[in-house]
Each structure stands twice: as C-alpha cells, then as structure tokens.
Design a protein around this motif. Sequence first.
Motif, PDB file in Angstrom:
ATOM      1  N   GLN A 285      45.401  29.264 -85.709  1.00 55.65           N
ATOM      2  CA  GLN A 285      45.600  27.898 -85.215  1.00 55.65           C
ATOM      3  C   GLN A 285      44.590  27.550 -84.139  1.00 55.65           C
ATOM      4  O   GLN A 285      44.079  26.420 -84.099  1.00 55.65           O
ATOM      5  CB  GLN A 285      47.021  27.751 -84.687  1.00 55.65           C
ATOM      6  N   LEU A 286      44.318  28.472 -83.241  1.00 55.62           N
ATOM      7  CA  LEU A 286      43.306  28.217 -82.209  1.00 55.62           C
ATOM      8  C   LEU A 286      41.929  28.001 -82.829  1.00 55.62           C
ATOM      9  O   LEU A 286      41.162  27.138 -82.392  1.00 55.62           O
ATOM     10  CB  LEU A 286      43.260  29.386 -81.234  1.00 55.62           C
ATOM     11  N   LEU A 287      41.634  28.783 -83.851  1.00 56.71           N
ATOM     12  CA  LEU A 287      40.324  28.678 -84.491  1.00 56.71           C
ATOM     13  C   LEU A 287      40.149  27.319 -85.172  1.00 56.71           C
ATOM     14  O   LEU A 287      39.072  26.721 -85.128  1.00 56.71           O
ATOM     15  CB  LEU A 287      40.178  29.798 -85.522  1.00 56.71           C
ATOM     16  N   MET A 288      41.215  26.842 -85.793  1.00 56.18           N
ATOM     17  CA  MET A 288      41.129  25.568 -86.479  1.00 56.18           C
ATOM     18  C   MET A 288      41.128  24.387 -85.515  1.00 56.18           C
ATOM     19  O   MET A 288      40.555  23.340 -85.823  1.00 56.18           O
ATOM     20  CB  MET A 288      42.311  25.425 -87.441  1.00 56.18           C
ATOM     21  N   ALA A 289      41.734  24.563 -84.349  1.00 55.13           N
ATOM     22  CA  ALA A 289      41.877  23.442 -83.400  1.00 55.13           C
ATOM     23  C   ALA A 289      40.660  23.267 -82.512  1.00 55.13           C
ATOM     24  O   ALA A 289      40.366  22.156 -82.064  1.00 55.13           O
ATOM     25  CB  ALA A 289      43.123  23.641 -82.545  1.00 55.13           C
ATOM     26  N   CYS A 290      39.959  24.335 -82.214  1.00 58.21           N
ATOM     27  CA  CYS A 290      38.876  24.282 -81.221  1.00 58.21           C
ATOM     28  C   CYS A 290      37.521  24.245 -81.918  1.00 58.21           C
ATOM     29  O   CYS A 290      37.200  25.132 -82.702  1.00 58.21           O
ATOM     30  CB  CYS A 290      38.954  25.483 -80.283  1.00 58.21           C
TER      31      CYS A 290
ATOM     32  N   GLY B  59      59.560  34.537 -85.482  1.00 58.27           N
ATOM     33  CA  GLY B  59      58.257  33.940 -85.712  1.00 58.27           C
ATOM     34  C   GLY B  59      57.636  33.359 -84.455  1.00 58.27           C
ATOM     35  O   GLY B  59      58.149  33.498 -83.343  1.00 58.27           O
ATOM     36  N   LEU B  60      56.518  32.700 -84.641  1.00 51.47           N
ATOM     37  CA  LEU B  60      55.755  32.118 -83.535  1.00 51.47           C
ATOM     38  C   LEU B  60      56.556  31.021 -82.857  1.00 51.47           C
ATOM     39  O   LEU B  60      57.175  30.178 -83.501  1.00 51.47           O
ATOM     40  CB  LEU B  60      54.440  31.536 -84.085  1.00 51.47           C
ATOM     41  N   VAL B  61      56.551  31.066 -81.483  1.00 52.94           N
ATOM     42  CA  VAL B  61      57.214  30.016 -80.692  1.00 52.94           C
ATOM     43  C   VAL B  61      56.319  28.790 -80.712  1.00 52.94           C
ATOM     44  O   VAL B  61      55.276  28.757 -80.065  1.00 52.94           O
ATOM     45  CB  VAL B  61      57.487  30.483 -79.260  1.00 52.94           C
ATOM     46  N   LYS B  62      56.722  27.791 -81.472  1.00 47.24           N
ATOM     47  CA  LYS B  62      55.852  26.646 -81.716  1.00 47.24           C
ATOM     48  C   LYS B  62      55.583  25.818 -80.472  1.00 47.24           C
ATOM     49  O   LYS B  62      54.466  25.329 -80.263  1.00 47.24           O
ATOM     50  CB  LYS B  62      56.452  25.768 -82.805  1.00 47.24           C
ATOM     51  N   ALA B  63      56.598  25.646 -79.642  1.00 50.15           N
ATOM     52  CA  ALA B  63      56.413  24.831 -78.431  1.00 50.15           C
ATOM     53  C   ALA B  63      55.385  25.466 -77.515  1.00 50.15           C
ATOM     54  O   ALA B  63      54.488  24.791 -76.983  1.00 50.15           O
ATOM     55  CB  ALA B  63      57.740  24.656 -77.710  1.00 50.15           C
ATOM     56  N   ASP B  64      55.499  26.800 -77.307  1.00 54.39           N
ATOM     57  CA  ASP B  64      54.518  27.481 -76.456  1.00 54.39           C
ATOM     58  C   ASP B  64      53.145  27.533 -77.121  1.00 54.39           C
ATOM     59  O   ASP B  64      52.116  27.528 -76.433  1.00 54.39           O
ATOM     60  CB  ASP B  64      55.014  28.896 -76.146  1.00 54.39           C
ATOM     61  N   MET B  65      53.130  27.550 -78.455  1.00 56.83           N
ATOM     62  CA  MET B  65      51.834  27.556 -79.148  1.00 56.83           C
ATOM     63  C   MET B  65      51.102  26.245 -78.957  1.00 56.83           C
ATOM     64  O   MET B  65      49.878  26.214 -78.795  1.00 56.83           O
ATOM     65  CB  MET B  65      52.058  27.817 -80.644  1.00 56.83           C
ATOM     66  N   GLU B  66      51.898  25.162 -78.889  1.00 55.23           N
ATOM     67  CA  GLU B  66      51.269  23.869 -78.644  1.00 55.23           C
ATOM     68  C   GLU B  66      50.674  23.808 -77.242  1.00 55.23           C
ATOM     69  O   GLU B  66      49.605  23.250 -77.031  1.00 55.23           O
ATOM     70  CB  GLU B  66      52.280  22.758 -78.841  1.00 55.23           C
ATOM     71  N   LYS B  67      51.392  24.412 -76.256  1.00 54.88           N
ATOM     72  CA  LYS B  67      50.860  24.455 -74.890  1.00 54.88           C
ATOM     73  C   LYS B  67      49.568  25.258 -74.835  1.00 54.88           C
ATOM     74  O   LYS B  67      48.591  24.874 -74.181  1.00 54.88           O
ATOM     75  CB  LYS B  67      51.890  25.067 -73.949  1.00 54.88           C
ATOM     76  N   LEU B  68      49.556  26.397 -75.528  1.00 53.12           N
ATOM     77  CA  LEU B  68      48.350  27.238 -75.544  1.00 53.12           C
ATOM     78  C   LEU B  68      47.185  26.508 -76.202  1.00 53.12           C
ATOM     79  O   LEU B  68      46.045  26.564 -75.710  1.00 53.12           O
ATOM     80  CB  LEU B  68      48.645  28.552 -76.284  1.00 53.12           C
ATOM     81  N   THR B  69      47.459  25.799 -77.272  1.00 51.70           N
ATOM     82  CA  THR B  69      46.402  25.062 -77.957  1.00 51.70           C
ATOM     83  C   THR B  69      45.854  23.962 -77.063  1.00 51.70           C
ATOM     84  O   THR B  69      44.622  23.761 -76.979  1.00 51.70           O
ATOM     85  CB  THR B  69      46.935  24.449 -79.266  1.00 51.70           C
TER      86      THR B  69
ATOM     87  N   PRO C 128      37.877  24.810 -72.725  1.00 51.19           N
ATOM     88  CA  PRO C 128      37.266  25.648 -73.756  1.00 51.19           C
ATOM     89  C   PRO C 128      36.562  26.879 -73.204  1.00 51.19           C
ATOM     90  O   PRO C 128      36.369  27.843 -73.932  1.00 51.19           O
ATOM     91  CB  PRO C 128      36.275  24.697 -74.434  1.00 51.19           C
ATOM     92  N   GLU C 129      36.220  26.831 -71.880  1.00 51.54           N
ATOM     93  CA  GLU C 129      35.571  28.017 -71.313  1.00 51.54           C
ATOM     94  C   GLU C 129      36.499  29.214 -71.249  1.00 51.54           C
ATOM     95  O   GLU C 129      36.064  30.358 -71.064  1.00 51.54           O
ATOM     96  CB  GLU C 129      35.029  27.707 -69.917  1.00 51.54           C
ATOM     97  N   LYS C 130      37.821  28.975 -71.382  1.00 55.76           N
ATOM     98  CA  LYS C 130      38.798  30.058 -71.365  1.00 55.76           C
ATOM     99  C   LYS C 130      39.033  30.674 -72.751  1.00 55.76           C
ATOM    100  O   LYS C 130      39.812  31.613 -72.872  1.00 55.76           O
ATOM    101  CB  LYS C 130      40.144  29.525 -70.834  1.00 55.76           C
ATOM    102  N   LEU C 131      38.405  30.106 -73.786  1.00 59.23           N
ATOM    103  CA  LEU C 131      38.663  30.570 -75.139  1.00 59.23           C
ATOM    104  C   LEU C 131      38.313  32.040 -75.322  1.00 59.23           C
ATOM    105  O   LEU C 131      39.042  32.788 -75.977  1.00 59.23           O
ATOM    106  CB  LEU C 131      37.859  29.735 -76.150  1.00 59.23           C
ATOM    107  N   ASP C 132      37.193  32.471 -74.716  1.00 56.30           N
ATOM    108  CA  ASP C 132      36.807  33.863 -74.906  1.00 56.30           C
ATOM    109  C   ASP C 132      37.819  34.816 -74.292  1.00 56.30           C
ATOM    110  O   ASP C 132      38.118  35.871 -74.834  1.00 56.30           O
ATOM    111  CB  ASP C 132      35.418  34.107 -74.330  1.00 56.30           C
TER     112      ASP C 132
END
Length: 821
Positions: free
Chosen positions: A83-88, A31-41, A48-52
């Motif tokens: 997760q990115l969509l909900m966080a940003c 499954g998704l690596v949660k620690a790295d997902m938190e870093k990405l978020t 936010p300019e990097k979101l695209d």
Amino acid sequence: MPTRVCCCCSALRPRYKRLVDNIFPEDPKDGLVKADMEKLTFYAVSAPEKLDRIGSYLAERLSRDVVRHRTGYVLIAMEALDQLLMACHSQSIKPFVESFLHMVAKLLESGEPKLQVLGTNSFVKFANIEEDTPSYHRRYDFFVSRFSAMCHSYHSDPETRTEIRIAGIRGIQGVVRKTVNDELRATIWEPQHMDKIVPSLLFNMQKIEEADSRIGPPPSPSAADKEENPAVLAENCFRELLGRASFGNMNNAVRPVFAHLDHHKLWDPNEFAVHCFKIIMYSIQAQYSHHVIQEILGHLDACKKDSPRVRAGIIQVLLEAVAIAAKGSIGPTVLEVFNTLLKHLRLSVEFEANDLQGGPIGNANLNTSSKDSDEKIVQNAIIQTIGFFGSNLPDYQRSEIMMFIMGKVPVFGTSTHTLDISQLGDLGTRRIQIMLLRSLLMVTSGYKAKTIVTALPGSFLDPLLSPSLMEDYELRQLVLEVMHNLMDRHDNRAKLRGIRIIPDVADLKIKREKICRQDTSFMKKNGQQLYRHIYLGCKEEDNVHKNYELLYTSLALITIELANEEVVIDLIRLAIALQDSAIINEDNLPMFHRCGIMALVAAYLNFVSQMIAVPAFCQHVSKVIEIRTMEAPYFLPEHIFRDKCMLPKSLEKHDKNLYFLTNKIAESLGGSGYSVERLSVPYVPQVTDEDRLSRRKSIVDTVSIQVDILPNSIPSDDVVSNTEEITFEALKKAIDTSGMEEQEKEKRRLVIEKFQKAPFEEIAAQCESKANLLHDRLAQILELTIRPPPSPSGTLTITSGHAQYQSVPVYEMKFPDLCVY
C-alpha cells in the motif's frame, strides 16, 4: 505476538515507528489495522523523506517474523509495504524501494511456498509502477536467478508445484517489464541472464499439446489461461520478451533456445522446436528475421556430424522460419542460406555414400537401410527448404539463385562446378546431381519471365542442357522439367500433361501471345541447341514413358511460346528426322523405344498441325493417325505406353501410308504460304564437345569411310583389295597441314560456336563449300582422277555406327557429318 513496550518508552520512540507498530494487531488473524494504516500512509505522503526509515523498520520487523515463522505478521507487513508503494510517488521512494526489494528477497529465500508466492506477487505489483527517474545502481540478478529456479520447482505436491512455477514465470515477466522500461534495460539481455530466463520459460512451455498443428501465428492465450496454466503463461512471457528485443539483443535471446533443444533432445521429434521458432518469428520485429535465420544456419553447421534425424529436424525448423520470413524482410542472407543448405546437401550425400560403401560388414547389413532412409529425409528437407525459399524470392534474386545452384551441378569431364565432389564417387556424384536439379526445379516453379532470354540466358542454358545428354533417364527428366518451368509463361503445361493424340486442340484453350523480337532472336541463336538435345534425348536406350511425355511437352511448349513460321518448319524437320531414325534404327534401339519415338512424332505433329491450322497438313496427319489406329496401333501413344502392348517384330515391311511423308507435308504447307525449301534438307544434329563431357560417344567418333573402287579400266592383277578402310583420325591428320594443336583447338571452338549461333542458311552454304573441298582432297589422298564418266565407275559406301548408307557415285558424294565436325 509482537513485543509491546511501555507507554513511557513508546512516547520516546520516533513517530514513524509508532505508526508502523500500530498497524499490527495483537492477533494476526485480525489482519491489517486499516485505520492505523491510513495514518501511516498520510504520514508517508506528507513526509516523504521518512519513507526510507519506514521501509527499513518494516524490513527489520519482517525479517524477524520470517525467522520466527510468524506468517501472519509477515503477510501484514507485505500488505503494508504494497500500500505504501502504491500510494507514494516521489523521488524519495528510491531508498524505500531498496528496503522493499530486500524484504521480497527474504521471502523468496524462505522455504515456504506460501511466502515465495507472496513475495512474487509483491514484486509483480512493484514492476508495474512506472518510476519518474531511472535507478543507476539497482540490479535484479538475484531475482532472475530465484524466479528461474522457481520455474523448475519439483515440489512433491502437484498443486503446490504448479503454484510455485506460475509464481516464478510471473516473476520473470515482472523483471522483464521492469528492466525494459528502465534506462538500464540492457542488463537483462546479458547472456548470463538470458541463459536462465529463456530455458525456464521453454521448460514450462513443453507442456503445450499439439503445438505444431497450429496454422499461422499461434493464438494469444486468454486471461484465464494465463493465470492457471504455467505453459500458457510461459508462452505469453516468451512472446513479450522477444517482442521487446532490439537489434543488438536478438542473438542473446535466441541462442539459449538452441541450447535447451539440444540438451533435452527436442530436435527429433521436432514438434516443440518448430513451435518455439514459430513463436520467435511471429514475435520479433520483421526486420530482424534474418538474424534468426542466421542463427539456425550457424547451429546447423555446428550439428553437421549429428544424426540425420537431428539435422533433418533443424532443417525443418529452418523451413518454418523461412516460410514466415519470406513474407517480410529476409535481409542479406539469401546466398548464405542457399550456400549452407547446398553444403549440407553434399555432406548428406557423402554420408549416404560412405554408409553404402564402407563400415563393418555386419553393421553395414543391419544399419545401411535405416541410415539411407534417414539421409534421404535430410535431403528431402533441404530440397523442400530450398524450393520454398526460392519460390518466395523476387524474380531478380531468383535468377541469381538459379545460376548459383546450376554452378554447383557437377558434370563429368568439367571443373566449372564449385561443389567439392572428390569424396563422393560416381554413385554419390549422380545422387548430388539429382538433388541439385530437384532443388533447381523447386526454385524455378512458378517463375514467370517476360522474355525467354531473361529466363534462359546463355550462361544458364548451356550448363543446364549438359546433364540432358547424360546416360541417366532421371537426370534428363529433371532437366526437361526445369526447362518447362522456365518456358511455360502462360500456364499451359498442365493442359498438355500426358502424351496423347488430342482430337481438338482448341478445347484445351491454349494461352499464347505474339512472339516478340527477343524470343525470335533467342531461337535464332539457341534453337539448334534445343533441337539437338530433344533429338538425342529421344534416342536414349533407357528412356521410360515419362521421358517421352516430357519430350513431347518440350516440343509443344516451344511451339506455343517461341514458334514463328521458321521455327515451325524446323520443328517439323526435327519430327521427321526422329521418325526416320526410328525406322532406320542406327542406334539399335529396342522395339519399344522405336515405337515410342513414332508415337511421340504422331502426338506432336497432330498438335502442331492444329496449332498452325493448315487444313491440308491437318488432313494428312489425321489420315496417317487413322491408318495407324487400324493397322499399327503401337505407333500411337495411347497404345504403346500402356502395359502389355503388342510390339511388331520389325518396321521394314510397313506400308509408307503409316508414316508422315515430307513431300506431303511440304506440299500442304507450301500451299499456305510457308517457306518449305528447308523441309527437303534432312535434319542432322550438331556435334559438340557436350557429347564428350556427358560420357556419350560422339557421332563423329563412330564414323568411318569405306571406299569400294571397282573401275573397269584397272586390271584385276593390280587390285590388291577391293575395300580399303580409312578412319576419321587418319583423314583428319592428312588434311591438317598446320600441325599445331592450339590452333586446332581454337578452330574447333569457333566451328562449334558458329553452328550454335549462325543462321541455318549460312551453315548450309558453308557445309556445301567445305564438302566440295573435302571431296577434292580425298581424291588426292586416294590418287584418283575424278572424271564424271557416262556411268559411275566407282562408288563410296559410308558406314556410320550400325547403318550403311546407299552407295553413290564418287564425284557426287558429300560429307555433311565431317563438315559439321
């Protein structure tokens, strides 16, 4: 497994790519690596300019994994996107959304049901996010098409099929929510989108069982049902869609419903159609109800050549819609509804008449009965709809509708009606008369006017009474029932049901009020017209038990609602005239009808005597009824109207104690202060053009004058004939000195109008003066010198119909019938 790069190359790669790569484990099962997902978020929120760019890179990886069928990595990528969509939440999320929607589209395009459901779930999450600024370039055409297709899934596995259909419905629900909340929400209401969304929802709603059996607004589904049952979820989505429709979008949302019902032949049976329109009427805003009714009427016009059961199904749907709309705003469509329904009523009668008269002999014999019954279903549905709609209108609108329907009723010999009956023939015309009067009966049910003038204005009363003289007992019954609806302002009719001798009228607890000035004026103006129609209606040869019962109720209601002392005297004169007509039998009525009239008179005089509470009058009536019970029970309603009642062979030999006597009645009423002078004047009905219009022979048309001249002074040799017959036409030509047809017509019109509206005393005085004038002119025609001799030297014998009046001296003869004409 994802492609790994060396450390040197990895260090040179952009940070956002490194962060994205790190969230994917070597084994997708982890499954998704949660620690790295938190870093990405954190990185996406901080920059936010990097979101695209993050979104584009994730989309690139997901597309590659979809093609290679790496389902595990696809799931991880979509989880990261969610997760990115909900966080940003920033303006920079717009480009990221485009990448997100591109990835959702890729999943929906795949043939894997699991991926389609995954993409739908992600889209639903996205649809629930409220964006700060509108998107002016984003469109959802692809998603509408794809989700609609999923709603029609025919996967071989039932569970998978249900799962895909639920995903499609939830996707449509997400599109609706997203676009409605968007500034550009008008795009979703375009016909090309509604033509896909609405049929998809209806297709899944068809699985609901016993939908039409629900009473009131259909209940809202529970949360568990929404998730598990496609039909319930589709219904909920349909409600939400209609609830968000505005004034300009309503028609686009409703029209696809008709197309779906037509395509799947759901008008017969129409349970599902009724259920759909119940949902529509309860879901839309109340002020838009008339839009739906207009659409149903338009579709009914478009289907006017379809089978009777299809048209009946549409009309029943209209009835349900009207029943709901009547509780709120109906709008400006009142006359349009009635006009359309009456038009289709005429068409149905025309189709029915054509089926009975034309067509191949073989087909006619086989199919006539079924088509006839089908058309009757259509007609009954129309009448029920008209009645329900009319009964829910306010009084001022109901009066207009009553006039509108009455203007459609065809009357033979007139062209005042506005309904085209050229193709109907006599049988079809009679049928449409009955149908229209039944519709009018439904509309007038429950109508309560403060004054009788409001309920029965002259413009409505005259055309209403015209069918009451037609030679059709069913038409006459309907006219009387309409009259009862309008007269009975205190709900007394149910207490009067059934013609009978009432032992104690006080037990009925009749409700009545003091007669107001407007009602008194109405009876002075129209009373003679009402009496005339009751009198002639009693003498029809095709009367049945119900006709006599309704005529009795008419007399009773006039007594309760409109009778002052003058009207009571007129009603008693009318009753005595009916009794005399049954005894003399000018019209050669069968014995049953003669006894029926006698029973009607007995029941009414028993009622009116107790209503005015004059003891002597009550005693006389009771005595006559008691004698009849012992000697002539066939003169009482309880006996004559039951089966196998023994009838007398004649009425000439009956004792006068069996009859109600005018002198006894006058004596009893005079002792109580009633003005009884007019009781000695026999009631004679007016003669008007209504007889001609209703295909009846006029009373005057059958009158001839036979003069027997037997003077002693004239020699027998000079006598050519003792009897000379002079017809009324010859007499009229001799009297008419003007020779101008137009003036004669105008004179007739003025005479008829005067006898309808003038007081009785004025009419009587005028008749007497004209009788004297006519007597003098008749003497001139016969070249006789009228001198009152000690004993009569000449007599006149008047023959009217089949009855011969008693000879009287010439110089004493009056001609009331001729004067009335």
